[in-house]
Each structure stands twice: as C-alpha cells, then as structure tokens.
Design a protein around this motif. Sequence first.
Motif, mmCIF file in Angstrom:
data_model
loop_
_atom_site.group_PDB
_atom_site.id
_atom_site.type_symbol
_atom_site.label_atom_id
_atom_site.label_comp_id
_atom_site.label_asym_id
_atom_site.label_seq_id
_atom_site.Cartn_x
_atom_site.Cartn_y
_atom_site.Cartn_z
ATOM 1 N N VAL A 215 1.206 -1.302 0.203
ATOM 2 C CA VAL A 215 -0.098 -0.411 -0.190
ATOM 3 C C VAL A 215 1.254 1.245 -0.114
ATOM 4 N N PRO A 222 -0.832 6.475 -0.470
ATOM 5 C CA PRO A 222 -2.440 7.019 0.405
ATOM 6 C C PRO A 222 -2.430 7.948 1.169
ATOM 7 N N LYS A 223 -3.484 8.446 0.567
ATOM 8 C CA LYS A 223 -4.000 9.793 1.730
ATOM 9 C C LYS A 223 -3.560 9.267 3.061
ATOM 10 N N THR A 228 -6.436 3.737 6.829
ATOM 11 C CA THR A 228 -7.322 3.764 6.249
ATOM 12 C C THR A 228 -7.741 2.955 5.434
ATOM 13 N N VAL A 230 -8.290 1.730 1.404
ATOM 14 C CA VAL A 230 -8.242 1.693 0.090
ATOM 15 C C VAL A 230 -8.988 0.903 -0.555
ATOM 16 N N ARG A 231 -9.301 1.207 -1.990
ATOM 17 C CA ARG A 231 -9.214 -0.299 -3.115
ATOM 18 C C ARG A 231 -8.455 0.331 -4.571
ATOM 19 N N LEU A 401 -13.295 5.901 -1.120
ATOM 20 C CA LEU A 401 -12.071 5.627 -0.926
ATOM 21 C C LEU A 401 -10.877 6.467 -1.889
ATOM 22 N N GLN A 402 -9.737 5.975 -1.208
ATOM 23 C CA GLN A 402 -8.496 6.698 -2.499
ATOM 24 C C GLN A 402 -8.744 5.182 -3.165
ATOM 25 N N LYS A 403 -8.511 4.878 -4.404
ATOM 26 C CA LYS A 403 -8.809 4.222 -5.436
ATOM 27 C C LYS A 403 -6.852 4.462 -5.527
ATOM 28 N N ILE A 404 -5.707 3.538 -5.110
ATOM 29 C CA ILE A 404 -4.522 3.494 -5.400
ATOM 30 C C ILE A 404 -4.332 1.201 -6.484
#
Length: 535
Positions: A215, A222-223, A228, A230-231, A401-404
């Motif tokens: 991650v 990732p913020k 938290t 993520v996706r 959710l943030q995407k990574i």
Amino acid sequence: MALKEIAFVCTVHQDYVSPISASDREMARCFETISNSCLPILNMCASLEHDGVPFKLSLVLPPVLCTLLSDPLVRDRYVAWLDACSALGAKECARHRGDKNMLAQAERIVEKIQRDKACFVTQYGKDIVAAFAGYQKKGYVELLATTGTPLFMPHYADMEEILNAQVETGLKAHRYFFGTVPDGFWLPEMGYAAGIERVLYSYGISYTVLDAQSVLFSDVEPKGGIFTPVRCSNSLGVLARAQELDDAVFGQSGYAAHACYCNQARDIGFYLPSSALTPVIKDGRSRFPVGYSYWNRVNMQPQVPAVHDPAGTDVYDVEQALTQCQTDAAHFVSMIREKLSRAEQLLPGAPALSLVCVYDLSRMQKWTEGMVWFEQVIRAAAQHELTLSCGTDLFLHTSSLQKINPYYGASCGEGFGENLLSSKNAWMLRYIRKACARMIDLAERFPHDTGIKARLLNLGAKEVMLAQSLRLAEMIDDRSDPDAAAEQFSDAIRAFTTVFDSLGSNTVSTEWLTDVELRHSIFPWMNYRIFGKKR
C-alpha cells in the motif's frame, strides 16, 4: 473525534497430510494445530462471550485444515493421540515425584491435555469447523476465504487459469464447510502482484489484506497511510497490515522472546530415551515435540537437561509467565492507542482510523502463553476507547475510498517472498509450472469426459494443487523438515505425471488410481474443468 478501530486477522496454516499414510511426526504437527491453535481460539471466544466482553475478529481457516478437521479418521486419531500424551504424562509425574516444581508443571500439562479432550469430544462434538461457523453466525467471527492450497500467487501471475482454479476451489470449499459467501479473501503470505486484484474481483470478492509496503509503495501516495482502507483501480477493497505490531510480538526483542516464558525447544521429545517417550513416540521413530517442557527461555541453546542451572533460574514459573502476559498485553494496547492518537493528529478530517493486526496462530503455537496474551489484549482493548472490528466493518465508516495500484509485496522473506524462491527450493518451480501448463492443456483437451478419464483428470487437478503449496518451499528453505517436504512435493509431481502419461497412452491402473484417491481425499467435489480457459 475519529472512531478508533482495531481489527485482528488470525490465520492458521496446515499443510495437507494423508491420515492414512502420514508419519507420526506429520500427524503430530496436525494435532498440535488443533490443541494449540484451534481449541484455544474457540475457548477464548467462549470465555469472552460468557463474560460479555465485546469483540470481533477475522479468521482464516484454509480448506486443507478444514478437510483434516472434518475427517473422521483424523478426529479419532487425535483423541487417541491425546490419550497417549496423557499416558506419557503419568510417567512424567512419576519421574518428577521428588521435585515439586517439575511435578507441578507436568500435572498442569496433563490437565491441559484432559481439558482439550473434554472440549473436543464433549463441548464441540469433535466438529471444530461447525463450532467456528457458529461463532460466525453470532457475529463474533468473520471467516475469510482463501485459496484451495496455499500457493504464492505472484509466482503464477502470468497463468490466470491457475489463479482462477485456486480462487474458485477456495470459494467452493468455503461454501462447503461454512455455508456462506465470504466478503474477504486471504492471499497466502499476502503475496500480491499486479493483476491478482482482477481475479479476486471477478469472483465477487469485496476486499483483501496486503502487507503495508504494497500500500505505501503504490503508484500514488495513500493519504491515510495504513490507517484507512483503500481500493484498487477496479474497486477491490484493501486493508494494510501494521507490520510494527507483528514485530512488537515476534521480533527479536518482542513480547514472545521474554525470558520468563516457556522454552518449547527444550521439549522432552528431543532428549529423553525413546523408551521413556512411549506411547507417543515409538522406539526407533523420528523425534518430535511431545508437549512436555519444564524450562524457561533463560537458556535458549541446547536441548539437553545437562544445561540445567543448579540455582533454578531456568525452571519455568507459570505464575510469573501469566503476570508477564498481563503486563505485555497492557503495553501492547497502550502502544496501539498511542499510534491511533498520533494518526488522529496527522489526519484530523478522517471519520475513522484503524489498525490491522495480522497474526499467524501457527506461529503463536511456539509461544506457550501466546493465546493467554491475545485474550488479555482483547479484554484490555475493550476497556478503552478502542472498537474491535472485523475486516468488513472497516469499510463501513468511509463513504469514498482512495484508489491506488498496490505494489508487489508479501509478508514473508524481506517483504517480497524471496524465501519461497531461494537457492534451496528454486528447483521446485520449474516442475510445478510445467505441471500447471499441462493441467491447463488437459482441461482444454478433455472438456466433456466422464468415467475413468474424469477421475484421472480430477486426481491430476488435486495433485497439481498439492504440489503448489508454498509450505513445502518454506520447510525446505528454513530446514524445518526439508526431507519430508521434498518427498511430499515429489510424490505429488509423480502422481500428476502418471495421470498425464496415462491419458496420453489411454491406459491406467485402476488399482493405482483408487489407492491415490483414498490417500488424497481432499476436495471431493473437485472438477478439473476449473483449470480451463474462461470464455
């Protein structure tokens, strides 16, 4: 104030052994998993439920383990093994009659063995799998699915048919044993490579757990760090393991290394004469731990009684160990609270913050007091502002959710699974990948066969999956049991090669086929067509 959550993901690994042909040493490892992992976690859940302590945890029970736990022969042999250990305990009590400290420890071990038998036979009716399913229905446990056998998925990232077959087999096994469709999916050793997320999401999986570096080293920062969820780009949810929390327990100076804890390495199975170890270890058979240890970790070197300190500083003191467990549990919870409070200061806008702790209960077996520590952690966490959640719950408190795109990683080796492809075990991969390619070809060539050919193909599919087990590569790399692992791998490859040759020559020994089917009764629902290309 942000909601502070902690999620425990507990895994248990057990390589497949045939209850018909396995050696005493191999079966003893399976029985240790039952006594030191499965029963303790069930008893912990029962204790917490009885005391009204709020808790949730995620649990991974792989298909191989569930198959063994559901086998009537394994269940009966386990009860017989407990009886043999009790009989050995009677001899140990007689041997230590003149030493009250040693005698007290021997009596405690015998009492635990008898409790294990009572729990297994009476309380759980010999059906541990059903007991875990019961706690899932009550909402205390979330059961995650995993692959059919523990393969390291990055090694097959270019063979989508293999990944599909393993995921499909794992999901089928989960429905077979637990009757539910899982939200989460556990990647063995958290092994991830680009493309694996597409396979998981295509089967309706909601989330998985990855190592922190997968991650943190993603294509975008990732913020929320590891605090938290993520996706992935295809919306598969990802939780990041907090590796520091694992190191705090099992690191070189972690809690498990404290000198007052029991030293399992100095088990009597390694140093007493064979005649003194009957009926657990028969005369002339290979040695293995029998569960009777009387020493602490002050001296971690030889496994012989001659190193005993006359002053008694190396004698195990159970009261001191239990007190240390409480101290260590309180320190661990305090450390978690401090990390989450610090994260709240750095991420003031986050509605919820979480830490994901991943613990291998098979590793916890080597720490006699480990499950006592774990229960104390859960009780201490419940007394503070920490919410104990399962993996699915962590996705409920964030609307977007943030995407990574996660980075390649694993939880073994130095973070890349290199111990699974070392100079000691690299020879295995060329054989298994060749067998995989052949199995895919067979599924394409014989799409509609029935009868004896279908039996052959189903057996070949099982043997390929058994040979893919990363546990065999681990046992060779760390030299825990390299000869047995190499033999088990070679047997699986030979069996598959016999299947392949038999289909090519259109001849087969039905006696051989029936014999191997009986010895490898895993996955009775196996359908070789899962290795075919998806159209």
